[in-house]
Design an enzyme around this catalytic site. Structure first.
Site, PDB file in Angstrom:
ATOM      1  N   THR A   5       1.825  -7.759   3.461  1.00 31.74           N
ATOM      2  CA  THR A   5       0.779  -8.721   3.825  1.00 31.74           C
ATOM      3  C   THR A   5       1.243 -10.110   3.404  1.00 31.74           C
ATOM      4  OG1 THR A   5      -1.534  -9.406   3.464  1.00 31.74           O
ATOM      5  CG2 THR A   5      -0.450  -8.337   1.617  1.00 31.74           C
ATOM      6  N   ASP A  63      -5.306  -4.264   8.623  1.00 30.73           N
ATOM      7  CA  ASP A  63      -5.924  -5.335   9.385  1.00 30.73           C
ATOM      8  C   ASP A  63      -7.435  -5.205   9.256  1.00 30.73           C
ATOM      9  OD1 ASP A  63      -5.082  -7.595  11.022  1.00 30.73           O
ATOM     10  OD2 ASP A  63      -6.414  -6.710  12.510  1.00 30.73           O
TER      11      ASP A  63
END
Ligand code: ITT
Length: 186
Positions: A5, A63
């Site tokens: 991320t 996500d």
């Protein structure tokens, strides 16, 4: 375990849970390509496959989208773009005069085990607040009130958010899967 991320807050939320479980979490800070799609699952699948070609070892990514009922699920898969362009003030403006303020965060974790791809979903139901409140957390936290509560996620500590969040729920499923797959190879 490796998380991919570029969002430090996300990493910190995972770190808090992993460290309590005594599992080491390694942060691969990388902004991977994201597919523009109406479907969160498709977005995660695309990213997972793209990153697996680069990393070539087990990792997970996730996500998240904020889905607002009275805006037909907007911003949903476009949550990053919308947060960047109009932010929380823009969402509150769109919600002016709306009585139905129900919304939900949906997180999908995508896990690559070195061979196959696996998906785990977590949902947190709640409401869009009337004003921006709190300075903890990130993104849409200052305008999201979890159901059965009165405070926004940004008015909660990281530990409290982690005890109820969409992210936590997806992670619990993921950890259960990891536990079961360890047991099956014993
Ligand atoms: P990565 O894709 O690199 O992991 P990102 O910040 O782009 O990081 P997402 O696409 O999952 O992460 O997030 C979509 C948007 O939703 C983005 O604007 C985030 O700030 C916001 N968001 C994600 N999780 C959130 C949470 O737990 N609370 C509030 N906002 C969140």
């Amino acid at each position: 375990m490796i998380i991919v991320t570029h969002n430090q807050h996300k990493y910190m939320e995972y770190e808090e849970i992993f460290s309590r479980k005594g599992i080491e979490l390694e942060w691969f800070n990388y902004e991977y390509p994201e597919l523009q799609s109406e479907n969160l699952n498709e977005i995660v699948e695309f990213s997972l496959k793209a990153v697996s070609k680069i990393l070539n070892r087990p990792f997970f990514l996730e996500d998240t989208g904020l889905f607002i009922d009275s805006l037909n699920g907007f911003p949903g898969p476009y949550s990053s773009y919308v947060q960047e362009k109009i932010g929380n003030p823009g969402i509150l403006k769109l919600m002016e005069g709306k009585v139905d303020r129900r919304s939900r965060f949906i997180s999908i974790i995508g896990y690559y085990d070195g061979k196959n791809f696996h998906y785990f979903e977590g949902i947190l139901n709640g409401y869009i607040s009337d004003s921006i409140r709190g300075s903890n957390g990130f993104g849409y936290d200052p305008i999201f009130i979890p159901e059965n509560g009165e405070r926004t996620l940004a008015e909660m500590s990281l530990v409290e958010k982690n005890s109820i969040s969409h992210r936590r729920k997806a992670l619990e499923k993921f950890m259960e899967f990891l536990k079961n797959s360890m047991e099956s190879i014993k």
